[in-house]
Design a protein around this motif. Structure first.
Motif, PDB file in Angstrom:
ATOM      1  N   LYS A 113       0.813  -1.210   0.000  1.00 32.86           N
ATOM      2  CA  LYS A 113       0.000   0.000   0.000  1.00 32.86           C
ATOM      3  C   LYS A 113       0.854   1.271   0.000  1.00 32.86           C
TER       4      LYS A 113
ATOM      5  N   ILE B 260      -1.081  -3.999   7.050  1.00 36.00           N
ATOM      6  CA  ILE B 260      -1.604  -2.663   7.354  1.00 36.00           C
ATOM      7  C   ILE B 260      -2.727  -2.335   6.388  1.00 36.00           C
ATOM      8  N   GLN B 261      -3.892  -2.043   6.930  1.00 33.14           N
ATOM      9  CA  GLN B 261      -4.952  -1.502   6.072  1.00 33.14           C
ATOM     10  C   GLN B 261      -5.228  -0.067   6.517  1.00 33.14           C
TER      11      GLN B 261
ATOM     12  N   ILE C 127       4.675  -3.817   6.347  1.00 32.08           N
ATOM     13  CA  ILE C 127       4.425  -3.154   5.059  1.00 32.08           C
ATOM     14  C   ILE C 127       4.372  -4.192   3.931  1.00 32.08           C
ATOM     15  N   GLU C 128       5.372  -5.052   3.891  1.00 31.51           N
ATOM     16  CA  GLU C 128       5.505  -5.952   2.735  1.00 31.51           C
ATOM     17  C   GLU C 128       4.448  -7.056   2.712  1.00 31.51           C
ATOM     18  N   LEU C 129       3.982  -7.459   3.879  1.00 34.76           N
ATOM     19  CA  LEU C 129       3.025  -8.570   3.907  1.00 34.76           C
ATOM     20  C   LEU C 129       1.572  -8.117   3.948  1.00 34.76           C
ATOM     21  N   GLY C 130       1.344  -6.834   3.820  1.00 32.50           N
ATOM     22  CA  GLY C 130      -0.042  -6.356   3.768  1.00 32.50           C
ATOM     23  C   GLY C 130      -0.739  -6.411   5.116  1.00 32.50           C
TER      24      GLY C 130
ATOM     25  N   ALA D  63       1.511   2.680   3.428  1.00 31.38           N
ATOM     26  CA  ALA D  63       1.886   1.726   4.486  1.00 31.38           C
ATOM     27  C   ALA D  63       3.089   2.231   5.282  1.00 31.38           C
TER      28      ALA D  63
ATOM     29  N   MET E  86      -9.577 -16.440  15.688  1.00 34.27           N
ATOM     30  CA  MET E  86      -9.744 -16.482  14.232  1.00 34.27           C
ATOM     31  C   MET E  86      -9.188 -17.777  13.654  1.00 34.27           C
TER      32      MET E  86
ATOM     33  N   THR F 139      -8.039  -6.569   9.126  1.00 38.09           N
ATOM     34  CA  THR F 139      -7.254  -7.635   8.482  1.00 38.09           C
ATOM     35  C   THR F 139      -7.657  -9.050   8.858  1.00 38.09           C
ATOM     36  N   GLY F 140      -8.468  -9.215   9.891  1.00 36.05           N
ATOM     37  CA  GLY F 140      -8.740 -10.570  10.370  1.00 36.05           C
ATOM     38  C   GLY F 140      -7.503 -11.202  10.996  1.00 36.05           C
ATOM     39  N   TYR F 141      -6.479 -10.402  11.241  1.00 36.79           N
ATOM     40  CA  TYR F 141      -5.213 -10.790  11.901  1.00 36.79           C
ATOM     41  C   TYR F 141      -4.321 -11.684  11.038  1.00 36.79           C
ATOM     42  N   GLU F 142      -4.847 -12.219   9.953  1.00 38.83           N
ATOM     43  CA  GLU F 142      -4.114 -13.205   9.162  1.00 38.83           C
ATOM     44  C   GLU F 142      -2.729 -12.660   8.759  1.00 38.83           C
ATOM     45  N   LYS F 143      -2.730 -11.483   8.153  1.00 35.08           N
ATOM     46  CA  LYS F 143      -1.459 -10.959   7.634  1.00 35.08           C
ATOM     47  C   LYS F 143      -0.602 -10.351   8.747  1.00 35.08           C
TER      48      LYS F 143
ATOM     49  N   HIS G 268     -13.561 -11.689   9.375  1.00 34.48           N
ATOM     50  CA  HIS G 268     -13.566 -11.345  10.805  1.00 34.48           C
ATOM     51  C   HIS G 268     -14.897 -10.707  11.192  1.00 34.48           C
TER      52      HIS G 268
ATOM     53  N   GLU H 177     -10.111 -11.570   4.096  1.00 31.94           N
ATOM     54  CA  GLU H 177      -9.750 -11.998   5.462  1.00 31.94           C
ATOM     55  C   GLU H 177     -10.371 -11.064   6.505  1.00 31.94           C
ATOM     56  N   GLY H 178     -10.276  -9.768   6.256  1.00 33.07           N
ATOM     57  CA  GLY H 178     -10.851  -8.804   7.197  1.00 33.07           C
ATOM     58  C   GLY H 178     -12.366  -8.893   7.213  1.00 33.07           C
TER      59      GLY H 178
ATOM     60  N   GLY I 212      -8.424   2.369   3.726  1.00 35.73           N
ATOM     61  CA  GLY I 212      -7.451   1.408   4.221  1.00 35.73           C
ATOM     62  C   GLY I 212      -7.436   0.167   3.349  1.00 35.73           C
TER      63      GLY I 212
ATOM     64  N   MET J 146      -2.760  -9.245  -3.020  1.00 35.56           N
ATOM     65  CA  MET J 146      -2.593  -9.155  -1.560  1.00 35.56           C
ATOM     66  C   MET J 146      -3.704  -8.295  -0.952  1.00 35.56           C
TER      67      MET J 146
END
Lengths: 779, 169
Positions: A13, B100-101, B95-98, A16, A717, B140-144, A682, A678-679, A501, A671
């Motif tokens: 992003k 952050i939204q 940052i690299e693994l996404g 980010a 989760m 993010t659902g915590y996954e990333k 949740h 994924e979000g 976001g 990604m």
């Protein structure tokens, strides 16, 4: 040279790094010179009451208090914080019955948390001390917490325009019988071999965006009203504020700060009116308002709760001959989205399967709860909970595999879409179902978990969904975009699309970079509401689809100008020229070329030779522009599979795995697409398992905090597998379809169906809490 | 309110100011020192958005910590993770693994991660999930985030990177 392409790559992003270093500026981070603090004083003790007397005298005496404002000290105009009025023609708005029923400060409390008055002080602490000294005398009224209570003939009427406290029903003029669908439902239902009928209860779920609503407003010395806000609809809030405060739009400077999550809660105005009213009272001084978490919960909108009645008639071979449905939503204290959500909830229902006949009725009733409004999915999670469970009940009774039934009966490309009359342009749901079923081990687990008797019981469930990419043709779909080419060939992309976001600015820049064939880091996105043209805002899962379409058109406009100019300079036909590697080159003769930089530079630095009057290029800075109205809504589909384990002694449900296969058309940024799914999962799992805003008999909220309102944590989760099914849509820009709003939809039905598979019990009330599970197991 | 002259050491820099004794560390950081990189999410220790690191190893919610209590401790916020423009491996991984939204929980998540890894440089996925509990993310659902913590631990392990915030942990 630029041979790199960005579309289809998981580019991090754009913001980010700023966010990872704490340098992104959210509204509450602003500290302006001379800034004051505003506190909205809310009614906390009643959900329904008249203000008999408001005494602000003691509050005004607190040292450091600059001004106190009651209902009569601000504009008396009423408003509707929602934005449907800007999305439909006036005549349609009238037919839908939208009304303006909100005041900045009120003397008639309709829900706990209603705003009574405002305090402006030199510090936040002083404002809070003064707020304690406000004296309000109330006459308590009975609190109505459900549509059943408020629609009772003896109930107090909230608004004379809405008899029976019915805020909305599908209008008779548009839909005779106040329902939409097709065929003769009653006649077809009579032909069914089996009929399944159930009433589902849906919870009041909160968006829980992490940044509480926060603003700064300033009436500056030029008479401009400035408002810093993390709204997701800047170009709708700007004209709404202009209208409320009798200003031309040009005198409302709306600055969109970094958005700390939205999910629909910022769809329209929230506390911009209160904050701006306070700023109007103290010209020249900025006023900051930051809501506490508890206050945010009481004052802002949620998902629509309600009762969803449904009746499905099937033949023994599974043919769905008829579906009849009625959603009675509670819209809460004010109108806001009372028409939009109950209308749309049925679209996802009629858009899903090839019923022989279908009828949907949607209504909304006022209650003394916080207003209901937009929440990611806009009625779709509610439909998913009810429809996907009743379909599974039929499949179980008929001994038909739920995956096979869905493959046979779901609508697809060419079928009438969610908006009746607009056919689906594409559908990859079969591939989603096939790949998802394989990934979770559907057939094996479905057989293995049948007829369990132990304490811990497992189940697998499936659910499908349809959604939309933008709201065309039901609502206005319009995005403008300008691309200014700098003299060195770099570019500034100006638009007012919001990035909550989800990464929309990133994907829009990826699209621009590929269309112009230039590196992303030479494009700057300018999100300035004075400079940018119109965009309806971030809703209906539209930004990449409609914004992307606008970006492509504006880029094509730039390319056209580059080629025209190169044609003049090179003396080559336009048709023979192409843009490649940041140069305009003749296909017939590669030696004839001009760099983009040279064309852009000579357009700006354009000199006339005094000797012969010739110039060094075609004059004028290049700007591409698009005012884009999409031709379609290229709907995405999706299949979700859930595996759960239920503890029959505690009633606890643990989701072990989710597989989400999404019909994305084309993933611009895989990604980011995964992140949305994924979000969204949740939020879906919260709705189906744990989340509900609860009220006591008085209408006072019992759980407006993260301790008492349970969201799933990282331990709760499940492992999530996302499958991005890429079958490009023939109409969509680059073939892409939406994902954001789809996220919180089908894990709802899949999880409910998995629980039903584990226990053999269908749960009609969400969330499916341990208490409800135990009660069902031990009736 | 009674006040006290205190010195707060934030990201290696001392700040001396007069603080009301009821001032939380979060208020002191954001309102007195104008260090707005630490975020308010609930004010009651329920969301972890305001998490900072004490003495390079201990996580606290700055909204539940009084400013006067923090005197004499080394406080690291997300703004102190970057050195001369160079990102910390945790920041790079996020940052690299996404991970952050919307980014609002990110400062707290990164500081929580720093605490987790200071305590356990090589956590399992289960340990990461348990470690992150108490920090809420709605995007993010915590996954990333879980993946990013794992990646950060690998990066810090192999690169022998400096300790978090450069404190005497």
């Amino acid at each position: 040279m630029n041979t790199q392409t960005y579309v289809g790559k998981s580019v991090p992003k754009l913001d980010a790094r700023e966010k990872a270093t704490g340098q992104a500026i959210y509204a509450a981070d602003l500290n302006l010179p001379g800034m004051l603090y505003g506190k909205i004083v809310r009614c906390l003790d009643f959900a329904h009451a008249k203000v008999l007397k408001l005494d602000l005298s003691e509050a005004a005496k607190v040292p450091g208090v600059v001004k106190v404002l009651g209902p009569k000290d601000v504009t008396q105009k009423r408003y509707n914080s929602g934005v449907l009025d800007l999305m439909v023609p006036e005549a349609l708005g009238e037919m839908l019955g939208d009304i303006e029923d909100q005041h900045i400060f009120t003397d008639y409390v309709r829900h706990q948390g209603d705003a009574i008055c405002g305090i402006i002080a030199e510090s936040e602490e002083i404002a809070e001390i003064a707020a304690q000294k406000v004296k309000v005398f109330y006459e308590a009224l009975p609190a109505y917490l459900t549509a059943e209570e408020s629609s009772h003939p003896d109930a107090i009427q909230f608004d004379a325009r809405k008899p029976g406290n019915r805020a909305f029903q599908l209008p008779e003029q548009m839909f005779p019988g106040n329902g939409y669908g097709w065929g003769d439902v009653d006649a077809e239902m009579a032909k069914a071999d089996m009929v399944f009928e159930e009433t589902f209860t849906l919870p009041k779920v909160k968006q829980c965006q992490m940044e509480t609503h926060s603003y700064v407003a300033l009436l500056d010395q030029s008479g401009r009203l400035n408002c810093w806000t993390s709204t997701q609809m800047p170009k709708c809030v700007q004209p709404k504020l202009a209208r409320l405060f009798d200003l031309p739009i040009s005198r409302v400077n709306l600055v969109q700060t970094t958005i700390g999550g939205g999910f629909g809660v910022r769809l329209g105005m929230v506390c911009e009116p209160e904050t701006c009213a306070m700023a109007m009272a103290v010209p020249g001084r900025p006023v900051k308002v930051q809501l506490t978490r508890e206050e945010d919960w009481l004052a802002s909108e949620s998902r629509h709760p309600g009762k969803y009645w449904m009746k499905l008639g099937v033949k023994m071979d599974g043919t769905p001959v008829a579906l009849d449905a009625r959603f009675m939503a509670s819209t809460g204290a004010y109108f806001t989205h009372a028409s939009g959500v109950p209308f749309t909830t049925g679209s996802w229902l009629t858009g899903m399967y090839k019923y022989g006949a279908v009828r949907y009725k949607g209504e909304a009733y006022f209650t003394n709860q916080a207003p209901s409004g937009a929440f990611r999915g806009y009625g779709n999670p509610q439909t998913n909970f009810a429809l996907e469970q009743i379909v599974d009940r039929a499949c179980n009774a008929l001994n038909i595999d739920p995956v096979e039934w869905r493959k046979k009966w779901h609508k697809g490309a060419g079928d009438d879409g969610w908006c009746i009359g607009v056919p689906y342009s594409s559908c990859a749901l079969d591939e989603c179902l096939d790949r998802g079923a394989k990934a979770i081990g559907w057939k094996e687990k479905r057989a293995k978990y049948a007829n369990q008797t132990g304490v811990m019981r497992r189940g697998v469930g499936v659910s499908v969904m349809n959604h939309t990419s933008g709201a065309m043709p039901m609502l206005l779909e319009h995005t403008t975009c300008t691309i200014k080419m700098n003299e060195d060939g770099s570019a500034v992309l100006t638009l007012s699309c919001s990035d909550l976001g989800q990464g929309s600015h990133t994907v829009l820049k990826q699209i621009a970079a590929d269309t112009l064939g230039m590196p992303m880091d030479e494009i700057h996105i300018l999100n300035n509401m004075d400079a940018a043209g119109f965009d309806i805002g971030s809703h209906a899962s539209r930004t990449t689809y409609v914004g992307g379409g606008a970006v492509i058109k504006a880029c094509e406009d730039v390319k056209r100008q580059l080629i025209e100019r190169a044609s003049i300079r090179l003396g080559v036909d336009k048709e023979d020229l192409e843009l490649k590697d940041r140069q305009v080159i003749a296909r017939s003769d590669a030696s004839k070329k001009l760099s983009v930089k040279e064309i852009c530079h000579s357009g700006v630095y354009n000199f006339t030779n005094p000797a012969n009057g010739e110039t060094n290029g075609v004059p004028g800075q290049i700007q591409g522009y698009a005012s884009h109205f999409p031709a379609h809504n290229s709907p995405p589909f999706g299949a979700c599979f859930a595996e759960v384990e239920v503890d029959t002694e505690t009633g606890e449900v643990k989701v072990l795995e989710l597989v989400i296969a999404h019909d994305i058309g084309r993933a611009i940024n895989p990604m980011a697409v995964q992140g949305q799914l994924e979000g969204g999962a949740h939020q879906a799992l919260g709705m189906v398992l744990t989340e509900e805003t609860r009220y006591n008999d008085m209408g006072l909220c019992r759980n407006n905090s993260f301790t008492d309102y349970k969201m799933l944590g990282p331990v709760d989760m499940p492992r999530i597998t996302t499958i991005l099914v890429e079958q490009p849509d023939p109409i969509a820009p680059m073939g892409l379809k939406s994902v954001g709003e789809a996220g919180p939809v089908n894990p709802v039905g899949a999880t409910a169906n998995a629980i039903s598979h584990a226990l053999g019990i269908m749960f009609t009330e969400a969330p499916i809490t341990p208490e409800r599970v135990l009660k069902a197991l031990n009736p | 309110m009674k006040t006290k002259m205190i010195t707060l050491c934030v990201n290696g820099k001392d700040h001396r100011f007069e603080a009301p004794v009821n001032r939380t560390l979060l208020q002191a950081l954001r309102d007195d020192l104008k260090l707005t990189d630490t975020k308010y999410g609930c004010g009651t220790g329920e969301c972890g958005g305001c998490t900072v690191l004490m003495d390079g190893k201990d996580n606290v919610c700055s909204c539940l910590t009084l400013a006067v209590e923090a005197e004499g401790r080394h406080i690291t916020t997300v703004g102190g993770m970057t050195r001369e423009g160079e990102l910390h491996p945790i920041q790079i991984a996020f940052i690299e693994l996404g991970a952050i939204q919307c980014g609002y929980c990110t400062p707290g998540m990164i500081m929580k991660t720093a605490g987790i890894l200071a305590d356990n440089p090589n956590p399992t996925e289960e340990e990461i999930r348990k470690g992150l509990d108490g920090n809420i993310c709605r995007c993010t659902g915590y996954e990333k985030i879980v993946l990013a913590v794992r990646r950060a631990s690998e990066m810090m392990d192999t690169a022998q990177t400096r300790k978090v915030g450069g404190m005497s942990a």
